[in-house]
Scaffold this motif. Structure first.
Motif, PDB file in Angstrom:
ATOM      1  N   UNK A 129       0.775  -1.232   0.000  1.00  0.00           N
ATOM      2  CA  UNK A 129       0.000   0.000   0.000  1.00  0.00           C
ATOM      3  C   UNK A 129       0.805   1.279   0.000  1.00  0.00           C
ATOM      4  N   UNK A 130       2.121   1.220  -0.203  1.00  0.00           N
ATOM      5  CA  UNK A 130       2.956   2.421  -0.228  1.00  0.00           C
ATOM      6  C   UNK A 130       3.351   2.746  -1.660  1.00  0.00           C
ATOM      7  N   UNK A 131       3.305   4.011  -2.022  1.00  0.00           N
ATOM      8  CA  UNK A 131       3.722   4.406  -3.374  1.00  0.00           C
ATOM      9  C   UNK A 131       5.206   4.742  -3.429  1.00  0.00           C
ATOM     10  N   UNK A 132       5.903   4.670  -2.302  1.00  0.00           N
ATOM     11  CA  UNK A 132       7.340   4.964  -2.281  1.00  0.00           C
ATOM     12  C   UNK A 132       8.110   3.796  -2.901  1.00  0.00           C
ATOM     13  N   UNK A 133       8.838   4.084  -3.981  1.00  0.00           N
ATOM     14  CA  UNK A 133       9.573   3.046  -4.687  1.00  0.00           C
ATOM     15  C   UNK A 133      10.846   2.678  -3.927  1.00  0.00           C
ATOM     16  N   UNK A 134      11.197   1.400  -3.921  1.00  0.00           N
ATOM     17  CA  UNK A 134      12.437   0.984  -3.256  1.00  0.00           C
ATOM     18  C   UNK A 134      13.648   1.361  -4.107  1.00  0.00           C
ATOM     19  N   UNK A 135      14.798   1.407  -3.474  1.00  0.00           N
ATOM     20  CA  UNK A 135      16.034   1.676  -4.203  1.00  0.00           C
ATOM     21  C   UNK A 135      17.186   0.976  -3.510  1.00  0.00           C
ATOM     22  N   UNK A 136      18.217   0.690  -4.285  1.00  0.00           N
ATOM     23  CA  UNK A 136      19.432   0.102  -3.726  1.00  0.00           C
ATOM     24  C   UNK A 136      20.128   1.154  -2.887  1.00  0.00           C
ATOM     25  N   UNK A 137      20.563   0.774  -1.718  1.00  0.00           N
ATOM     26  CA  UNK A 137      21.300   1.707  -0.884  1.00  0.00           C
ATOM     27  C   UNK A 137      22.573   1.031  -0.416  1.00  0.00           C
ATOM     28  N   UNK A 138      23.515   1.833   0.006  1.00  0.00           N
ATOM     29  CA  UNK A 138      24.774   1.291   0.513  1.00  0.00           C
ATOM     30  C   UNK A 138      24.637   1.072   2.007  1.00  0.00           C
ATOM     31  N   UNK A 139      24.701  -0.169   2.424  1.00  0.00           N
ATOM     32  CA  UNK A 139      24.632  -0.490   3.840  1.00  0.00           C
ATOM     33  C   UNK A 139      26.043  -0.486   4.420  1.00  0.00           C
ATOM     34  N   UNK A 140      26.179   0.096   5.587  1.00  0.00           N
ATOM     35  CA  UNK A 140      27.454   0.094   6.294  1.00  0.00           C
ATOM     36  C   UNK A 140      27.584  -1.217   7.063  1.00  0.00           C
ATOM     37  N   UNK A 141      28.778  -1.541   7.507  1.00  0.00           N
ATOM     38  CA  UNK A 141      29.025  -2.802   8.203  1.00  0.00           C
ATOM     39  C   UNK A 141      28.134  -2.965   9.430  1.00  0.00           C
ATOM     40  N   UNK A 142      27.812  -1.871  10.126  1.00  0.00           N
ATOM     41  CA  UNK A 142      27.008  -1.941  11.350  1.00  0.00           C
ATOM     42  C   UNK A 142      25.505  -1.890  11.090  1.00  0.00           C
ATOM     43  N   UNK A 200       2.178   0.145  -4.678  1.00  0.00           N
ATOM     44  CA  UNK A 200       3.214  -0.200  -5.655  1.00  0.00           C
ATOM     45  C   UNK A 200       3.297  -1.702  -5.807  1.00  0.00           C
ATOM     46  N   UNK A 201       3.966  -2.090  -6.878  1.00  0.00           N
ATOM     47  CA  UNK A 201       4.285  -3.492  -7.128  1.00  0.00           C
ATOM     48  C   UNK A 201       5.788  -3.580  -7.317  1.00  0.00           C
ATOM     49  N   UNK A 202       6.430  -4.446  -6.562  1.00  0.00           N
ATOM     50  CA  UNK A 202       7.858  -4.717  -6.708  1.00  0.00           C
ATOM     51  C   UNK A 202       7.951  -6.143  -7.243  1.00  0.00           C
ATOM     52  N   UNK A 258       6.901  -0.411  -9.574  1.00  0.00           N
ATOM     53  CA  UNK A 258       6.003   0.468 -10.313  1.00  0.00           C
ATOM     54  C   UNK A 258       4.871   0.905  -9.399  1.00  0.00           C
ATOM     55  N   UNK A 259       4.548   2.197  -9.408  1.00  0.00           N
ATOM     56  CA  UNK A 259       3.370   2.628  -8.646  1.00  0.00           C
ATOM     57  C   UNK A 259       2.108   1.985  -9.222  1.00  0.00           C
ATOM     58  N   UNK A 260       1.167   1.685  -8.343  1.00  0.00           N
ATOM     59  CA  UNK A 260      -0.139   1.176  -8.746  1.00  0.00           C
ATOM     60  C   UNK A 260      -1.198   2.145  -8.222  1.00  0.00           C
TER      61      UNK A 260
END
Length: 163
Positions: free
Chosen positions: A106-119, A145-147, A139-141
């Motif tokens: 139910x969220x329209x916020x699209x996911x994205x790759x992020x850089x995770x730190x070791x911690x 959204x649909x991932x 894609x927003x619906x």
């Protein structure tokens, strides 16, 4: 043609043409089967229900060689939906020339790759999806959204993707 957005490290959406559900299939993209959608609870059991549904579906389609990878990646997408989104969550598995697992929330916020730190406790799941799937996107619906991610039916086809 139906466009899907693949999000990159900056979070900007990049249009990518992808055949959609049955009415929007591009010429030559035969729809072989659809399983679902299955509504999933907003509880930790959602991930195990999604894994069982994917494994059962792939077994029924004689594609059990994809089940371990599909289960892992579906768990990541469903887990992200539970953690970062609101509203109902559902899973659909589509068989065309590839297997496409689609998770809606139910969220329209699209996911994205992020850089995770070791911690960091979070931030690595989409990297697994990016590495193991032949393609993925969001894609927003109308209601969120649909991932999705795709896996080729023949496992050796992934070797040529550079992933």
């Amino acid at each position: 043609m139906h466009h899907t957005h693949l999000t990159g490290p900056t979070g900007t959406a990049i249009p990518r043409p992808v055949p959609g559900p049955a009415p929007d299939l591009a010429p030559g993209q035969d729809l072989l089967a659809i399983a679902g959608p299955w509504p999933l609870p907003r509880t930790p059991e959602a991930c195990s229900q999604a894994r069982r549904a994917v494994r059962r579906t792939l077994d029924n389609w004689a594609l059990d060689h994809l089940a371990d990878t599909a289960e892992l990646l579906v768990s990541e997408l469903v887990g992200n939906a539970l953690l970062h989104a609101c509203g109902p969550v559902s899973l659909t598995v589509v068989r065309r020339q590839v297997i496409c697992c689609q998770v809606r929330d139910g969220s329209r916020e699209l996911p994205y790759l992020r850089s995770a730190q070791a911690d960091d406790e979070f931030g690595r799941g989409l990297h697994l999806v990016d590495l193991m799937a032949s393609s993925w996107g969001a894609e927003p619906t109308a209601r969120g959204k649909e991932v999705w991610f795709e896996l080729p039916e023949a496992p050796d086809l992934l070797a040529g993707t550079g992933r």
